[in-house]
Motif scaffolding. Structure first.
Motif, short mmCIF file in Angstrom:
data_model
loop_
_atom_site.label_atom_id
_atom_site.label_comp_id
_atom_site.label_asym_id
_atom_site.label_seq_id
_atom_site.Cartn_x
_atom_site.Cartn_y
_atom_site.Cartn_z
N LEU A 112 0.83 -1.21 0.00
CA LEU A 112 0.00 0.00 0.00
C LEU A 112 0.86 1.26 0.00
O LEU A 112 0.46 2.30 -0.53
N GLN A 113 2.02 1.19 0.67
CA GLN A 113 3.04 2.26 0.65
C GLN A 113 2.55 3.60 1.21
O GLN A 113 3.13 4.64 0.89
N THR A 155 8.23 3.38 -4.99
CA THR A 155 8.13 3.12 -6.44
C THR A 155 7.47 4.31 -7.13
O THR A 155 6.76 5.11 -6.52
N LYS A 156 7.72 4.40 -8.43
CA LYS A 156 7.11 5.45 -9.25
C LYS A 156 5.88 4.88 -9.96
O LYS A 156 5.72 3.66 -10.08
N ILE A 157 5.01 5.77 -10.46
CA ILE A 157 3.78 5.33 -11.11
C ILE A 157 4.06 4.41 -12.29
O ILE A 157 3.39 3.39 -12.48
N ARG A 193 -2.03 2.92 -4.37
CA ARG A 193 -0.87 3.81 -4.28
C ARG A 193 -0.69 4.64 -5.55
O ARG A 193 -0.20 5.77 -5.50
N ILE A 194 -1.10 4.09 -6.71
CA ILE A 194 -1.08 4.90 -7.94
C ILE A 194 -1.99 6.11 -7.79
O ILE A 194 -1.62 7.24 -8.14
N GLU A 195 -3.19 5.89 -7.23
CA GLU A 195 -4.13 7.00 -7.06
C GLU A 195 -3.60 8.04 -6.08
O GLU A 195 -3.79 9.24 -6.27
N LYS A 196 -2.93 7.60 -5.01
CA LYS A 196 -2.36 8.55 -4.04
C LYS A 196 -1.28 9.41 -4.70
O LYS A 196 -1.23 10.63 -4.50
#
Length: 481
Positions: free
Chosen positions: A160-161, A426-428, A450-453
């Protein structure tokens, strides 16, 4: 959490409470392989279901309700009589569930209000255990598993990061493990007739299933009228109605009607718009961020307009962000006495401060944070004190303390965003690459979350960068004029 234990129980009188963790299947099975027809059950119990409303597979959310033909705006879609919703009963002071075990009432007192779903979850577990439960037609159609973070493998919780969500997941898991012990103590040495679950053990996994079933499906509605007052905010599970999935643009709405003849409450779903053939029936679950959608419902909304990121208001962090933004000698760590006084009014300093602030969502920059930045980056006390807090907190009030002050505030937020992005390992692009390789459902949800965040942070940076350019051009024009 391991699969649930099961002890002595007469399976002719009780159903097992075993519960597995979430699986890799897209849509979990139901508790019963062939549950009774829920629409027929609602009608048999005196409820109403529009002839065009059918249960069908929704490509996004699993099972849902679909219109088999066009339905006009204002049509009643579902009506549940008062006895059909499942509620806890006596804790809501409704006085109608005299058979509710005092053991459950006492256990419910150990549940914190923020985890209200567990209270109703105890009632749900009790009814699930009974073979003769009035609600079995409904309960048997509930999912066998829930793909939500408390059931994620440990690695996917890490995936989740995002520290605020990790905190909430760990908090819920700790509560379930502790509550398991509380339940065990409450159930030991009970006579068989006094045992709310028919002699079966209830562990953290089955408690987690019940809490998840309630948090993902229950609605908080009005209770009965008592002494001329409305008893607000009673959690209820609404059979069939809870199969309506979510949309921020709903075509249906829940209403409550009081039957004045016998003072009974009816719960209705009404078409808020015209509904086309084959359209899903959708309700708005609320203007929630993705943290709550994932924690309670097990899904993530792409480009959620209410999603945001949480930060802690920290003087040292803001000093570092301001210096990175080109501000010389910021004083967030040691604000002037007059600045400190305003920070106290904003609950960002003083006794019992509320240091959690947000970026993104409907405000873009939380008003308290924006006001604090404007105030601490200002040097003219008299100018600041002439303005009320509402103006200082509003991003729509352009540069209330001057363009230079506004540029410094926005650039500080942009720098904060850069720092926040740096906390994700990590990056998107890396996340999107992982999704393309094919992963388990829980891993997919964690990565999507996590992409959405990260996208929220990037969107805030883009918006503020645009505002900075506009302000800078105005500053240049003023200087040249």
């Amino acid at each position: 959490m391991a699969a649930s234990k099961m002890v002595m129980a007469s399976l002719t009188a009780f159903r097992p409470l075993t519960c597995a963790a979430s699986t890799s299947t897209s849509y979990p099975g139901r508790l019963a392989p062939y549950p009774p027809d829920l629409i027929k059950w609602v009608r048999r119990e005196g409820g109403f279901v529009h002839e065009a409303v059918k249960i069908a597979q929704d490509s996004s959310f699993g099972l849902g309700l679909v219109a088999s033909e066009e339905i006009p705006k204002g049509s009643e879609l579902i009506v549940l009589p008062e006895h059909v919703p499942l509620r806890f009963g006596s804790l809501e002071s409704e006085g109608g569930d005299g058979g509710l075990d005092s053991v459950l009432v006492n256990l419910a007192r150990h549940v914190p209000e923020e985890l209200w779903a567990m209270k109703l979850g105890l009632k749900l577990l009790q009814e699930r255990a009974k073979t003769g439960s009035f609600w079995w037609s409904y309960i048997s159609s509930l999912p066998e598993t829930f793909n939500i973070p408390i059931f994620f493998p440990g690695e996917d919780i890490k995936n989740l990061q995002y520290a605020p969500l990790l905190y909430q997941v760990n908090k819920r898991c700790r509560f379930l493990l502790d509550f398991e012990q509380e339940v065990e103590r409450a159930l030991e040495n009970l006579k068989p007739n006094d045992h709310p679950f028919g002699g079966q053990a209830v562990d953290a996994s089955s408690l987690g299933w019940a809490m998840s079933a309630v948090s993902s499906r229950a609605f908080r509605l009005y209770g009965k009228k008592l002494s001329g007052e409305i008893n607000n905010d009673v959690p209820m599970m609404l059979p069939l109605i809870d199969m309506c999935n979510h949309s921020f643009k709903p075509n249906a709405i829940i209403l409550q009607d009081q039957d004045d003849r016998d003072v009974k409450m009816l719960v209705k779903v009404v078409a808020e718009t015209g509904i086309k053939q084959n359209d899903c029936l959708v309700l708005n679950y609320g203007c929630l961020n993705n943290d709550l959608f994932l924690l309670d419902y097990g899904f993530v909304i792409p480009s959620n307009p209410y999603d945001c990121i949480e930060l802690k208001y920290d003087g040292a962090l803001l000093d570092a962000a301001s210096m990175a933004a080109g501000v010389s000698s910021p004083n967030f760590s040691v604000p002037s006495p007059w600045q400190k006084e305003i920070l106290c009014q904003l609950k960002l300093d003083g006794e019992a401060p509320l240091l959690k602030v947000c970026l993104g969502g409907s405000e873009l920059v939380e008003g308290r944070l924006l006001a604090a930045l404007r105030v601490v980056l200002a040097s003219d006390m008299e100018t600041v004190q002439k303005l009320d807090l509402d103006k200082l907190k509003s991003i729509s009030v352009e540069a209330p303390l001057g363009i230079a002050n506004e540029l410094a505030a926005f650039r500080t937020v942009i720098a904060l965003c850069v720092i926040a992005l740096g906390h994700f390992p990590t990056k998107i692009m890396e996340d999107e690459s992982l999704l393309q390789k094919g992963v388990s459902d829980s891993t997919q949800l964690a990565i999507q979350f996590r992409i959405e965040k990260k996208s929220v942070i990037i969107d805030v940076m883009r918006d503020l960068t645009r505002r900075v350019k506009l302000l800078a051009s105005k500053e240049t024009a003023t200087a040249q004029g």
